[in-house]
Design an enzyme around this catalytic site. Structure first.
Site, PDB file in Angstrom:
ATOM      1  N   THR A   1     -24.078  19.485  26.777  1.00 47.05           N
ATOM      2  CA  THR A   1     -25.174  18.580  27.131  1.00 47.05           C
ATOM      3  C   THR A   1     -24.950  17.139  26.685  1.00 47.05           C
ATOM      4  OG1 THR A   1     -26.239  19.058  25.033  1.00 47.05           O
ATOM      5  CG2 THR A   1     -26.874  20.441  26.924  1.00 47.05           C
TER       6      THR A   1
ATOM      7  N   CYS B   1     -19.790  17.566  25.074  1.00 50.42           N
ATOM      8  CA  CYS B   1     -20.132  18.976  24.867  1.00 50.42           C
ATOM      9  C   CYS B   1     -20.876  19.431  26.128  1.00 50.42           C
ATOM     10  CB  CYS B   1     -20.928  19.192  23.578  1.00 50.42           C
ATOM     11  SG  CYS B   1     -22.531  18.367  23.493  1.00 50.42           S
TER      12      CYS B   1
ATOM     13  N   ASP C   1     -16.144  20.012  22.376  1.00 54.12           N
ATOM     14  CA  ASP C   1     -16.065  21.442  22.092  1.00 54.12           C
ATOM     15  C   ASP C   1     -15.528  22.120  23.344  1.00 54.12           C
ATOM     16  OD1 ASP C   1     -18.207  21.467  23.840  1.00 54.12           O
ATOM     17  OD2 ASP C   1     -19.587  22.484  22.488  1.00 54.12           O
TER      18      ASP C   1
ATOM     19  N   HIS D   1     -28.191  -3.377  24.681  1.00 49.04           N
ATOM     20  CA  HIS D   1     -29.343  -3.426  23.770  1.00 49.04           C
ATOM     21  C   HIS D   1     -29.104  -2.711  22.447  1.00 49.04           C
ATOM     22  CE1 HIS D   1     -32.615  -4.349  27.044  1.00 49.04           C
ATOM     23  NE2 HIS D   1     -31.552  -5.127  27.146  1.00 49.04           N
TER      24      HIS D   1
ATOM     25  N   HIS E   1     -31.783  -8.221  19.975  1.00 53.19           N
ATOM     26  CA  HIS E   1     -31.284  -6.851  19.857  1.00 53.19           C
ATOM     27  C   HIS E   1     -30.479  -6.664  18.567  1.00 53.19           C
ATOM     28  CE1 HIS E   1     -32.755  -6.115  23.838  1.00 53.19           C
ATOM     29  NE2 HIS E   1     -32.029  -7.091  24.330  1.00 53.19           N
TER      30      HIS E   1
HETATM   31  C1  RB5 Z   1     -22.113  25.241  23.685  1.00 58.40           C
HETATM   32  O1  RB5 Z   1     -22.527  26.405  24.315  1.00 58.40           O
HETATM   33  C2  RB5 Z   1     -23.212  24.180  23.717  1.00 58.40           C
HETATM   34  O2  RB5 Z   1     -24.298  24.590  22.973  1.00 58.40           O
HETATM   35  C3  RB5 Z   1     -22.698  22.838  23.247  1.00 58.40           C
HETATM   36  O3  RB5 Z   1     -21.616  22.461  24.032  1.00 58.40           O
HETATM   37  C4  RB5 Z   1     -23.648  21.660  23.325  1.00 58.40           C
HETATM   38  O4  RB5 Z   1     -24.233  21.592  24.588  1.00 58.40           O
HETATM   39  C5  RB5 Z   1     -24.597  21.519  22.239  1.00 58.40           C
HETATM   40  O5  RB5 Z   1     -25.339  20.533  22.181  1.00 58.40           O
END
Ligand code: RB5
Length: 145
Positions: A66, A64, A7, A97, A132
């Site tokens: 996170t 993304c 994203d 694994h 595994h």
């Molecule tokens: C975007 O602001 C953020 O929410 C997205 O990139 C991601 O981290 C969601 O899991």
């Protein structure tokens, strides 16, 4: 073929990962996004994960903010085993694994040098099989996914 997607929050790393994959001579297909304009991560994760699920691509990298949202979406697709990796150890074990076939990383979580090491380890480490393999099979057998 590696399915690549991000994203807006993962866009910069996705672009840098393309250069890294070129250096590693690992072919990829970029499923977007194509700018840093705000967008919804499921739109891109679904496209790349569908390509892995269908067999069009063997593996994937999703970025993304996170890595978490991308992994949640990707793991809804049949045959996909996406792992958020924030360390080289996690990347190695996700392959050994879990036979993870999609790597997800968070641009807001880890530095670029860590991403380089994680990508290198993820794509050079083999599944160990054995006990595994039984466990990985159980991931899919209950849900049919
Ligand atoms: C975007 O602001 C953020 O929410 C997205 O990139 C991601 O981290 C969601 O899991």
């Amino acid at each position: 073929m590696i399915a690549l997607a991000s994203d807006h929050a993962g866009y910069d790393y996705k672009e840098k990962i393309k250069t890294l994959l070129d250096e590693l001579k690992l072919p990829y297909r970029d499923f977007g996004t194509s700018s840093k304009d705000s967008t919804d991560y499921p739109d891109w994760a679904h496209k790349a994960a569908q390509a892995v699920s269908s067999g069009e691509c063997e593996q994937g990298i999703l970025v993304c903010g996170t890595g978490i949202g991308m992994s949640i979406v990707a793991n809804k697709h049949k045959g996909v085993r996406a792992a958020v990796c924030e360390s080289v150890t996690a990347a190695r074990l996700a392959r050994q694994h879990n036979n993870a076939n999609v790597l997800t990383v968070g641009e807001r979580i880890i530095g670029w040098e860590s991403v380089v090491d994680i990508v290198k380890v993820f794509f050079s480490t083999s599944f160990e099989g054995g006990r595994h393999a039984r466990r990985v099979e159980k991931i899919h057998s209950t849900t049919g996914l």
